[in-house]
Design a protein around this motif. Structure first.
Motif, PDB file in Angstrom:
ATOM      1  N   MET A   1       0.854  -1.280  -0.121  1.00 27.82           N
ATOM      2  CA  MET A   1       0.126  -0.096   0.025  1.00 27.82           C
ATOM      3  C   MET A   1       0.876   1.265  -0.009  1.00 27.82           C
ATOM      4  SD  MET A   1      -3.289   0.805   2.792  1.00 27.82           S
ATOM      5  CE  MET A   1      -1.913   0.604   4.271  1.00 27.82           C
ATOM      6  N   PRO A   2       0.951   1.919  -1.244  1.00 28.47           N
ATOM      7  CA  PRO A   2       1.740   3.170  -0.990  1.00 28.47           C
ATOM      8  C   PRO A   2       1.293   4.154  -0.149  1.00 28.47           C
ATOM      9  CG  PRO A   2       0.530   2.951  -3.178  1.00 28.47           C
ATOM     10  CD  PRO A   2       0.188   1.846  -2.352  1.00 28.47           C
ATOM     11  N   ALA A   3       2.282   4.861   0.495  1.00 31.43           N
ATOM     12  CA  ALA A   3       1.979   5.767   1.442  1.00 31.43           C
ATOM     13  C   ALA A   3       1.049   7.203   1.072  1.00 31.43           C
ATOM     14  CB  ALA A   3       3.363   6.669   2.037  1.00 31.43           C
ATOM     15  N   PRO A   4       0.077   7.313   1.728  1.00 26.45           N
ATOM     16  CA  PRO A   4      -0.841   8.726   1.127  1.00 26.45           C
ATOM     17  C   PRO A   4      -0.294   9.908   1.422  1.00 26.45           C
ATOM     18  CG  PRO A   4      -1.700   7.544   3.268  1.00 26.45           C
ATOM     19  CD  PRO A   4      -0.553   6.759   2.872  1.00 26.45           C
ATOM     20  N   ASP A   5      -0.381  10.716   0.718  1.00 26.10           N
ATOM     21  CA  ASP A   5      -0.072  12.198   1.133  1.00 26.10           C
ATOM     22  C   ASP A   5      -0.480  12.889   2.222  1.00 26.10           C
ATOM     23  OD1 ASP A   5      -2.403  12.606   0.508  1.00 26.10           O
ATOM     24  OD2 ASP A   5      -1.969  13.855  -1.740  1.00 26.10           O
ATOM     25  N   ARG A   6      -0.791  12.252   3.449  1.00 27.64           N
ATOM     26  CA  ARG A   6      -1.300  12.639   4.683  1.00 27.64           C
ATOM     27  C   ARG A   6      -0.832  11.306   5.509  1.00 27.64           C
ATOM     28  NH1 ARG A   6      -5.267   9.103   4.810  1.00 27.64           N
ATOM     29  NH2 ARG A   6      -5.982   8.831   2.794  1.00 27.64           N
ATOM     30  N   ARG A   7      -1.274  11.588   6.668  1.00 26.92           N
ATOM     31  CA  ARG A   7      -0.778  10.427   7.717  1.00 26.92           C
ATOM     32  C   ARG A   7      -2.006   9.535   7.647  1.00 26.92           C
ATOM     33  NH1 ARG A   7       1.070  13.003  12.891  1.00 26.92           N
ATOM     34  NH2 ARG A   7      -1.377  12.950  13.599  1.00 26.92           N
ATOM     35  N   PRO A   8      -1.428   8.164   7.475  1.00 30.85           N
ATOM     36  CA  PRO A   8      -2.541   6.992   7.089  1.00 30.85           C
ATOM     37  C   PRO A   8      -3.548   6.875   8.304  1.00 30.85           C
ATOM     38  CG  PRO A   8      -0.136   6.033   7.463  1.00 30.85           C
ATOM     39  CD  PRO A   8       0.016   7.711   7.238  1.00 30.85           C
ATOM     40  N   VAL A   9      -4.687   6.245   8.044  1.00 30.15           N
ATOM     41  CA  VAL A   9      -5.600   6.162   9.056  1.00 30.15           C
ATOM     42  C   VAL A   9      -5.896   4.779   8.981  1.00 30.15           C
ATOM     43  CG1 VAL A   9      -7.984   6.640  10.137  1.00 30.15           C
ATOM     44  CG2 VAL A   9      -6.452   8.467   8.635  1.00 30.15           C
ATOM     45  N   ALA A  10      -6.041   4.057  10.235  1.00 28.59           N
ATOM     46  CA  ALA A  10      -6.534   2.651  10.314  1.00 28.59           C
ATOM     47  C   ALA A  10      -7.768   2.668  11.220  1.00 28.59           C
ATOM     48  CB  ALA A  10      -5.376   1.825  11.033  1.00 28.59           C
ATOM     49  N   LEU A  11      -8.714   1.949  11.081  1.00 30.34           N
ATOM     50  CA  LEU A  11      -9.720   1.641  12.113  1.00 30.34           C
ATOM     51  C   LEU A  11      -9.547   0.375  12.554  1.00 30.34           C
ATOM     52  CD1 LEU A  11     -13.509   2.705  11.665  1.00 30.34           C
ATOM     53  CD2 LEU A  11     -12.932   0.264  12.143  1.00 30.34           C
ATOM     54  N   VAL A  12      -9.484   0.052  14.034  1.00 25.25           N
ATOM     55  CA  VAL A  12      -9.519  -1.207  14.366  1.00 25.25           C
ATOM     56  C   VAL A  12     -10.618  -1.458  15.345  1.00 25.25           C
ATOM     57  CG1 VAL A  12      -7.804  -2.502  15.865  1.00 25.25           C
ATOM     58  CG2 VAL A  12      -6.694  -0.747  14.400  1.00 25.25           C
ATOM     59  N   THR A  13     -11.420  -2.720  14.922  1.00 20.37           N
ATOM     60  CA  THR A  13     -12.231  -3.137  15.949  1.00 20.37           C
ATOM     61  C   THR A  13     -11.764  -4.014  17.174  1.00 20.37           C
ATOM     62  OG1 THR A  13     -12.915  -5.358  14.885  1.00 20.37           O
ATOM     63  CG2 THR A  13     -13.997  -2.918  14.124  1.00 20.37           C
ATOM     64  N   GLY A  14     -12.295  -3.853  18.193  1.00 19.14           N
ATOM     65  CA  GLY A  14     -11.817  -4.827  19.355  1.00 19.14           C
ATOM     66  C   GLY A  14     -10.200  -4.444  19.900  1.00 19.14           C
ATOM     67  N   PRO A  15     -10.080  -3.157  20.099  1.00 14.52           N
ATOM     68  CA  PRO A  15      -8.686  -2.621  20.234  1.00 14.52           C
ATOM     69  C   PRO A  15      -8.263  -2.673  21.905  1.00 14.52           C
ATOM     70  CG  PRO A  15      -9.846  -0.577  19.941  1.00 14.52           C
ATOM     71  CD  PRO A  15     -11.103  -1.919  19.785  1.00 14.52           C
ATOM     72  N   THR A  16      -9.370  -2.782  22.638  1.00 13.78           N
ATOM     73  CA  THR A  16      -9.291  -2.715  24.251  1.00 13.78           C
ATOM     74  C   THR A  16      -8.374  -3.982  24.890  1.00 13.78           C
ATOM     75  OG1 THR A  16     -11.422  -3.589  24.490  1.00 13.78           O
ATOM     76  CG2 THR A  16     -11.330  -1.212  24.479  1.00 13.78           C
ATOM     77  N   SER A  17      -8.078  -4.949  24.239  1.00 14.42           N
ATOM     78  CA  SER A  17      -7.307  -5.915  24.609  1.00 14.42           C
ATOM     79  C   SER A  17      -6.595  -6.672  23.600  1.00 14.42           C
ATOM     80  CB  SER A  17      -8.041  -6.710  25.835  1.00 14.42           C
ATOM     81  OG  SER A  17      -9.064  -7.627  25.367  1.00 14.42           O
ATOM     82  N   VAL A  86     -10.304   6.190   5.594  1.00 14.14           N
ATOM     83  CA  VAL A  86      -9.646   5.010   6.243  1.00 14.14           C
ATOM     84  C   VAL A  86      -8.879   4.196   5.223  1.00 14.14           C
ATOM     85  CG1 VAL A  86     -10.150   2.887   7.703  1.00 14.14           C
ATOM     86  CG2 VAL A  86     -11.260   5.292   8.029  1.00 14.14           C
ATOM     87  N   ASP A  87      -7.610   4.060   5.660  1.00 15.13           N
ATOM     88  CA  ASP A  87      -6.717   3.295   4.693  1.00 15.13           C
ATOM     89  C   ASP A  87      -6.570   1.685   5.040  1.00 15.13           C
ATOM     90  OD1 ASP A  87      -5.537   5.649   3.325  1.00 15.13           O
ATOM     91  OD2 ASP A  87      -5.204   6.421   5.288  1.00 15.13           O
ATOM     92  N   LEU A  88      -6.731   1.575   6.433  1.00 15.24           N
ATOM     93  CA  LEU A  88      -6.568   0.073   6.940  1.00 15.24           C
ATOM     94  C   LEU A  88      -7.733  -0.128   7.881  1.00 15.24           C
ATOM     95  CD1 LEU A  88      -4.976  -2.508   7.219  1.00 15.24           C
ATOM     96  CD2 LEU A  88      -3.565  -1.334   9.135  1.00 15.24           C
ATOM     97  N   LEU A  89      -8.530  -1.280   7.310  1.00 16.24           N
ATOM     98  CA  LEU A  89      -9.676  -1.536   8.343  1.00 16.24           C
ATOM     99  C   LEU A  89      -9.173  -2.984   8.717  1.00 16.24           C
ATOM    100  CD1 LEU A  89     -12.421  -1.937   9.363  1.00 16.24           C
ATOM    101  CD2 LEU A  89     -12.963  -3.035   7.191  1.00 16.24           C
ATOM    102  N   VAL A  90      -9.209  -3.220  10.281  1.00 17.13           N
ATOM    103  CA  VAL A  90      -8.617  -4.278  10.715  1.00 17.13           C
ATOM    104  C   VAL A  90     -10.194  -4.913  11.542  1.00 17.13           C
ATOM    105  CG1 VAL A  90      -7.243  -5.470  12.648  1.00 17.13           C
ATOM    106  CG2 VAL A  90      -6.434  -3.481  11.228  1.00 17.13           C
ATOM    107  N   ASN A  91     -10.492  -5.606  11.013  1.00 19.68           N
ATOM    108  CA  ASN A  91     -11.661  -6.363  11.451  1.00 19.68           C
ATOM    109  C   ASN A  91     -11.322  -7.505  12.483  1.00 19.68           C
ATOM    110  OD1 ASN A  91     -14.564  -5.282  10.610  1.00 19.68           O
ATOM    111  ND2 ASN A  91     -13.503  -6.168   8.559  1.00 19.68           N
ATOM    112  N   ASN A  92     -11.227  -7.037  13.937  1.00 18.05           N
ATOM    113  CA  ASN A  92     -10.514  -7.847  14.670  1.00 18.05           C
ATOM    114  C   ASN A  92     -11.472  -8.364  16.066  1.00 18.05           C
ATOM    115  OD1 ASN A  92      -8.243  -8.763  16.775  1.00 18.05           O
ATOM    116  ND2 ASN A  92      -9.119  -7.227  18.145  1.00 18.05           N
TER     117      ASN A  92
END
Ligand code: NAP
Length: 267
Positions: A1-17, A86-92
């Motif tokens: 995934m090439p770097a976007p011209d801004r900070r990349p954004v990731a959405l992570v589900t279930g990040p509390t543990s 959102v550049d990266l979706l983590v369905n966790n």
């Protein structure tokens, strides 16, 4: 995934543990802004504050119960927002229902399926079009080695997750967007204690560290791998299961049925 011209954004589900927290920490350390999604507002806020202070990234908190359709649709709306891509979706996010299926609590089964399958489907459906239009992006669906064998409704949902991700990856080929199914074995997290599972001493030697497996998974995502199976031991196990000759369990089920019923009307 090439770097976007801004900070990349990731959405992570279930990040509390557990695995999700490892994803959030690693991605923040690599300079991603984050959207953090799960039920526990207090833990989400504490994580967001700690990551923002430590790595100087922006952390958005989106409390949602992914077993509830209206909450999943709110998260989907956030993923469709082209103003804040959102550049990266983590369905966790996930859970295991520890009960016998026959006579067990149906609502608990449905909640598990909604989090492990329906939410994954809806969030991929929401995220993929924007990623394709931008020509870059990645999806990680956290599945399990349990999905490679028939071991109850949890493993059936994970089999769906892996198969769905393989299909999504094939659909996305050539678009600049990738999909990866992460298939861990036993990982030291809150998963088993939350489910009230005693996995016993026989599993010692099979346990994985969530920080290590997330590091390996993100390397697999960068390589565009569809399946990410951590550790040589689990990779060998999955390869063995995939290579089972026609003596595999489905072939045996088929031939057992045929022996009992003889030829079918379609022969
Ligand atoms: N641990 C293992 O051995 C193992 C092995 C293979 C695969 N996996 C998979 O790995 C993923 C992460 O599990 P883990 O081991 O890290 O477990 P964990 O430590 O129990 O973490 C589960 C996460 O999912 C969130 N979650 C649970 N139910 C939710 C719901 N209804 N709505 C929104 N968020 C929910 C929890 O957050 P809140 O409580 O804040 O909602 C938590 O952040 C799961 O998909 C699991 O099936 C785990």
């Amino acid at each position: 995934m090439p770097a976007p011209d801004r900070r990349p954004v990731a959405l992570v589900t279930g990040p509390t543990s557990g695995i999700g927290e490892s994803f959030a920490r690693r991605l923040a350390a690599e300079g991603h802004d984050l959207v953090l999604v799960s039920r526990d507002r207090g833990r989400l806020d504490a994580l967001a504050a700690s990551l923002a202070a430590r790595h100087e990234v922006a952390c958005e908190v989106l409390p949602a119960d992914l077993s509830r359709r209206e909450d999943v649709l709110r998260v989907a709306e956030r993923l469709r927002d082209d103003e804040r891509p959102v550049d990266l979706l983590v369905n966790n996010a996930g859970l295991g229902v520890n009960q016998r299926f026959v006579g067990g609590d149906l609502d608990a089964e449905l909640r598990q399926l909604d989090v492990l399958a329906t939410a994954v489907l809806v969030l991929c459906h929401a995220a993929a079009p924007g990623m394709v239009a931008r020509g870059r992006g990645a999806v990680v669906n956290v599945s399990s080695v349990a999905g490679f064998g028939p071991m109850g409704s949890y493993s059936a949902a994970k089999a769906w997750c892996t198969s769905f991700t393989e299909h999504l990856a094939a659909t996305l080929r050539g678009t600049g967007v990738t999909a990866t199914a992460l298939c861990p074995g036993f990982v030291r997290t809150e998963f088993h204690s939350r489910a009230g599972m005693d996995v016993g001493a026989r599993t010692s030697g099979w346990w994985l560290d969530s920080d290590d497996l997330v590091e390996d998974c993100l390397a697999d995502v960068r390589r565009g791998r569809v399946l990410s199976v951590p550790s040589r031991r689990y990779t060998a196990l999955v390869a063995l299961l995939a290579l089972l000759p026609p003596g595999g369990y489905r072939a045996r089920l088929l031939s057992a049925g045929r022996r009992r019923t003889g030829t079918s009307r379609h022969d």
